[in-house]
Enzyme design. Structure first.
Site, PDB file in Angstrom:
ATOM      1  N   GLY A   1       0.800  -1.220   0.000  1.00 14.13           N
ATOM      2  CA  GLY A   1       0.000   0.000   0.000  1.00 14.13           C
ATOM      3  C   GLY A   1       0.827   1.262   0.000  1.00 14.13           C
ATOM      4  O   GLY A   1       0.278   2.360   0.025  1.00 14.13           O
ATOM      5  N   CYS A   2       2.125   1.128  -0.029  1.00 16.79           N
ATOM      6  CA  CYS A   2       3.018   2.286  -0.061  1.00 16.79           C
ATOM      7  C   CYS A   2       3.575   2.446  -1.475  1.00 16.79           C
ATOM      8  O   CYS A   2       3.879   1.452  -2.133  1.00 16.79           O
ATOM      9  CB  CYS A   2       4.169   2.108   0.923  1.00 16.79           C
TER      10      CYS A   2
END
Length: 136
Positions: free
Chosen positions: A49-50
């Site tokens: 998710g980064c």
């Protein structure tokens, strides 16, 4: 306690009027961290998710949550350092009780991070909270 370290950072931010100066302080916080050992940069510690590469090694030891981490992006390394100030040394229950969005808002981070960085910050917070919840 970790919260005291975070309060110290809040105080430092209050002295800086310009967001660019605050941004530099976050980056400097990241540069001051000890790099994560390569042996801990594994799929199990990678945070999804980064936008950048991020690894967090979160542990509970002696009833306290601690973590170390690293990113290939300077600002994200700084965000990891900020989260360490917020969470390291707290009990799992205290970690879960922290309103991270409100705390980050005290630093102005909610308003000055790109959507991708905000998503990554949320993903890091969720990882820390998941480990804490598992130990609570």
């Amino acid at each position: 306690m970790a919260q005291d370290q975070f309060e110290e950072l809040v105080g430092d931010f209050e002295f800086l009027d310009d967001w660019e100066d605050r941004y530099r302080l976050v980056i400097e916080e990241g540069k001051a961290m000890t790099p994560l050992p390569d042996a801990l940069k594994v799929p199990a510690t990678k945070v999804d998710g980064c936008a950048s590469q991020v690894w967090l090694h979160v542990v509970t030891d002696g009833g306290r949550v601690t973590f170390e981490g690293e990113s290939d992006a300077m600002i994200v390394n700084g965000l990891i350092a900020v989260l360490r100030r917020l969470y390291n040394g707290l009990t799992p229950g205290e970690v879960i009780a922290v309103d991270a969005r409100a705390e980050m808002g005290r630093l102005g981070l909610n308003d000055h991070l790109s959507a991708q960085r905000s998503n990554g910050l949320r993903a890091m917070i969720e990882r820390i909270r998941e480990v804490a919840a598992g130990a609570a």
